[in-house]
Design a protein around this motif. Structure first.
Motif, PDB file in Angstrom:
ATOM      1  N   GLY A   1       0.810  -1.211   0.000  1.00  0.00           N
ATOM      2  CA  GLY A   1       0.000   0.000   0.000  1.00  0.00           C
ATOM      3  C   GLY A   1       0.843   1.260   0.000  1.00  0.00           C
ATOM      4  N   PRO A   2       0.242   2.382  -0.341  1.00  0.00           N
ATOM      5  CA  PRO A   2       0.968   3.666  -0.407  1.00  0.00           C
ATOM      6  C   PRO A   2       1.096   4.312   0.966  1.00  0.00           C
ATOM      7  N   TYR A   3       1.790   3.623   1.878  1.00  0.00           N
ATOM      8  CA  TYR A   3       1.869   4.104   3.256  1.00  0.00           C
ATOM      9  C   TYR A   3       2.885   5.213   3.443  1.00  0.00           C
ATOM     10  N   LEU A   4       3.756   5.438   2.440  1.00  0.00           N
ATOM     11  CA  LEU A   4       4.688   6.552   2.534  1.00  0.00           C
ATOM     12  C   LEU A   4       5.136   6.968   1.151  1.00  0.00           C
ATOM     13  N   ASP A   5       5.628   8.208   1.061  1.00  0.00           N
ATOM     14  CA  ASP A   5       6.265   8.717  -0.148  1.00  0.00           C
ATOM     15  C   ASP A   5       7.743   8.356  -0.043  1.00  0.00           C
ATOM     16  N   ARG A   6       8.236   7.525  -0.938  1.00  0.00           N
ATOM     17  CA  ARG A   6       9.611   7.044  -0.842  1.00  0.00           C
ATOM     18  C   ARG A   6      10.644   8.116  -1.156  1.00  0.00           C
ATOM     19  N   ALA A   7      10.208   9.237  -1.681  1.00  0.00           N
ATOM     20  CA  ALA A   7      11.083  10.398  -1.891  1.00  0.00           C
ATOM     21  C   ALA A   7      12.390  10.015  -2.593  1.00  0.00           C
ATOM     22  N   ALA A   8      12.270   9.232  -3.657  1.00  0.00           N
ATOM     23  CA  ALA A   8      13.471   8.760  -4.359  1.00  0.00           C
ATOM     24  C   ALA A   8      14.305   9.906  -4.909  1.00  0.00           C
ATOM     25  N   HIS A   9      13.671  11.044  -5.228  1.00  0.00           N
ATOM     26  CA  HIS A   9      14.420  12.171  -5.783  1.00  0.00           C
ATOM     27  C   HIS A   9      15.358  12.800  -4.762  1.00  0.00           C
TER      28      HIS A   9
ATOM     29  N   GLU B   1       1.940   1.553   9.718  1.00  0.00           N
ATOM     30  CA  GLU B   1       3.126   1.335  10.542  1.00  0.00           C
ATOM     31  C   GLU B   1       3.747  -0.025  10.257  1.00  0.00           C
ATOM     32  N   ALA B   2       2.923  -1.036  10.029  1.00  0.00           N
ATOM     33  CA  ALA B   2       3.453  -2.360   9.690  1.00  0.00           C
ATOM     34  C   ALA B   2       4.251  -2.293   8.399  1.00  0.00           C
ATOM     35  N   GLY B   3       3.746  -1.546   7.409  1.00  0.00           N
ATOM     36  CA  GLY B   3       4.468  -1.393   6.150  1.00  0.00           C
ATOM     37  C   GLY B   3       5.785  -0.685   6.332  1.00  0.00           C
ATOM     38  N   LEU B   4       5.796   0.357   7.140  1.00  0.00           N
ATOM     39  CA  LEU B   4       7.024   1.104   7.387  1.00  0.00           C
ATOM     40  C   LEU B   4       8.083   0.230   8.047  1.00  0.00           C
ATOM     41  N   LEU B   5       7.682  -0.537   9.062  1.00  0.00           N
ATOM     42  CA  LEU B   5       8.639  -1.394   9.764  1.00  0.00           C
ATOM     43  C   LEU B   5       9.149  -2.513   8.859  1.00  0.00           C
TER      44      LEU B   5
ATOM     45  N   GLU C   1       3.763  13.431   7.731  1.00  0.00           N
ATOM     46  CA  GLU C   1       4.403  14.735   7.614  1.00  0.00           C
ATOM     47  C   GLU C   1       5.872  14.720   8.016  1.00  0.00           C
ATOM     48  N   ILE C   2       6.432  13.532   8.255  1.00  0.00           N
ATOM     49  CA  ILE C   2       7.808  13.460   8.726  1.00  0.00           C
ATOM     50  C   ILE C   2       8.644  12.551   7.830  1.00  0.00           C
ATOM     51  N   TYR C   3       9.942  12.808   7.803  1.00  0.00           N
ATOM     52  CA  TYR C   3      10.864  11.924   7.093  1.00  0.00           C
ATOM     53  C   TYR C   3      11.419  10.894   8.071  1.00  0.00           C
ATOM     54  N   CYS C   4      11.508   9.656   7.606  1.00  0.00           N
ATOM     55  CA  CYS C   4      11.971   8.563   8.459  1.00  0.00           C
ATOM     56  C   CYS C   4      13.232   7.927   7.879  1.00  0.00           C
ATOM     57  N   PHE C   5      14.128   7.543   8.793  1.00  0.00           N
ATOM     58  CA  PHE C   5      15.393   6.904   8.430  1.00  0.00           C
ATOM     59  C   PHE C   5      15.540   5.609   9.227  1.00  0.00           C
ATOM     60  N   ALA C   6      16.009   4.559   8.575  1.00  0.00           N
ATOM     61  CA  ALA C   6      16.242   3.284   9.260  1.00  0.00           C
ATOM     62  C   ALA C   6      17.715   3.166   9.626  1.00  0.00           C
TER      63      ALA C   6
ATOM     64  N   ASP D   1      26.375   7.567   6.183  1.00  0.00           N
ATOM     65  CA  ASP D   1      26.993   6.256   5.975  1.00  0.00           C
ATOM     66  C   ASP D   1      26.199   5.135   6.641  1.00  0.00           C
ATOM     67  N   SER D   2      25.442   5.461   7.667  1.00  0.00           N
ATOM     68  CA  SER D   2      24.739   4.431   8.436  1.00  0.00           C
ATOM     69  C   SER D   2      23.219   4.475   8.293  1.00  0.00           C
ATOM     70  N   LEU D   3      22.673   5.656   8.093  1.00  0.00           N
ATOM     71  CA  LEU D   3      21.226   5.797   8.010  1.00  0.00           C
ATOM     72  C   LEU D   3      20.720   5.542   6.593  1.00  0.00           C
ATOM     73  N   ILE D   4      19.520   5.008   6.505  1.00  0.00           N
ATOM     74  CA  ILE D   4      18.876   4.734   5.221  1.00  0.00           C
ATOM     75  C   ILE D   4      17.592   5.542   5.148  1.00  0.00           C
ATOM     76  N   LEU D   5      17.441   6.360   4.132  1.00  0.00           N
ATOM     77  CA  LEU D   5      16.214   7.125   3.958  1.00  0.00           C
ATOM     78  C   LEU D   5      15.082   6.202   3.547  1.00  0.00           C
ATOM     79  N   LEU D   6      14.034   6.156   4.347  1.00  0.00           N
ATOM     80  CA  LEU D   6      12.847   5.387   3.984  1.00  0.00           C
ATOM     81  C   LEU D   6      11.878   6.240   3.181  1.00  0.00           C
ATOM     82  N   GLY D   7      11.704   7.501   3.588  1.00  0.00           N
ATOM     83  CA  GLY D   7      10.815   8.390   2.860  1.00  0.00           C
ATOM     84  C   GLY D   7       9.994   9.244   3.801  1.00  0.00           C
ATOM     85  N   ARG D   8       8.988   9.876   3.238  1.00  0.00           N
ATOM     86  CA  ARG D   8       8.117  10.765   3.999  1.00  0.00           C
ATOM     87  C   ARG D   8       6.910   9.978   4.480  1.00  0.00           C
TER      88      ARG D   8
END
Length: 314
Positions: free
Chosen positions: A9-17, A116-120, A80-85, A70-77
């Motif tokens: 599902g479209p649970y986040l904007d992956r912000a690939a750009h 949240e399940a999709g994000l994790l 209203e927030i940006y998340c990093f794994a 070097d350690s964080l991975i951008l998951l996307g928006r």
């Protein structure tokens, strides 16, 4: 589909750009609204209770040596927030939030909000990929992160091969002869548990060919009339489950390998008799069984089973 499979599902904007903009990356890390999604030993941080929740940490909670590109991975928006794994490499799990613990997503996914399940699941999949690509498969050199964590580049100046996240396609299929469904079980499963037929797609093989081959190898049944149903990301560790329905040309069960302990045909009444344990509700296998069951029943499978979480009756 009336409902999406969990993890999809479209649970986040992956912000690939944003992945090729180092300046933006550093700005996002400093943004107080940004959040971190920790993964420890392939487990996700959640709160327990009747309704579980994902724990998203403030960036200030991430150790300074880890809070880098070097350690964080951008998951996307996410909203209203940006998340990093990021991965926590420790023997024991750290205490990061009151009332929270690191848990197996397979056991908690059905209790989490779908988004949240999709994000994790996404975070877990990316961490698994990165852990498996610390070295170049061509020359053996150590790799370094690039593109906001979505590429691993060989550090050998004469090589510089880029590796990108990969998934393993696997087919999963509900085969029916009309009034019965073909299900199998593995020896390691709980007694009475059965599921649909599944297997990985091999090189040079179409999805349809994989369906026919896997069903024939595992059950001896010849299938045709293959119809796509849906797909599901399955980060345990890195699969994409591609779901199908199919018709049985033959019905005699003749197992040709030892992957399954037993294969049987089940009527709808047998599936709800209480003697059969169906797959977890968050799996695409359950969705396929449910689709077939409801197509020939006046009462839906969920109504018959009730709303009891799957893991409590496992």
């Amino acid at each position: 589909m009336e409902r999406r499979n969990i993890f999809a599902g479209p649970y986040l904007d992956r912000a690939a750009h944003r992945r090729q903009d180092p300046a933006w990356f550093e700005t996002a890390l400093a943004d107080p609204s940004s959040r971190a999604v920790p993964v420890w030993q392939s487990r996700n941080l959640v709160t327990d209770g009747d309704v579980a929740q994902a724990v998203l940490l403030e960036m200030s909670a991430v150790p300074s040596e880890t809070a880098t590109s070097d350690s964080l991975i951008l998951l996307g928006r996410f909203g209203e927030i940006y998340c990093f794994a990021y991965e926590i490499e420790a023997i024991d799990p750290p205490r990061l939030a009151l009332g929270a613990s690191f848990e197996d997503l397979r056991m908690y996914a059905s209790r989490l909000p779908a988004e949240e399940a999709g994000l994790l699941a996404y975070a877990r999949a990316m961490i698994t990929w990165r852990r498996r690509h610390r070295f170049c498969g061509t020359c053996g050199g150590a790799t370094v992160a690039s593109r906001a964590g979505h590429a691993m580049v060989c550090g050998n100046a004469t090589c510089r091969i880029e590796q990108f996240p990969r998934i393993d396609p696997a087919i999963i299929v509900l085969v029916s002869d009309g009034e019965r469904a073909l299900l199998g079980r593995q020896a390691a499963w709980a007694p009475g548990r059965y599921s649909t037929i599944a297997g990985f797609v091999e090189p040079g093989e179409s999805l349809e060919d994989a369906v026919v081959r896997e069903v024939l190898e595992e059950t001896g049944v010849l299938a045709n009339g293959i119809v796509y149903h849906s797909s599901q990301p399955w980060p345990f560790p890195a699969s994409l489950m591609l779901g199908f329905t199919a018709n049985a040309v033959s019905t005699e069960v003749r197992r040709q390998d030892e992957e399954l302990e037993d294969v049987r045909w089940f009527t709808r009444s047998e599936l709800v008799s209480g003697e059969v344990i169906l797959p977890p509700r968050q799996s695409i296998s359950f969705s396929l069984i449910e689709h077939w069951f409801d197509s020939g029943s006046a009462v839906s499978l969920r109504d018959i089973q009730g709303q009891e979480p799957w893991h409590r009756s496992r």
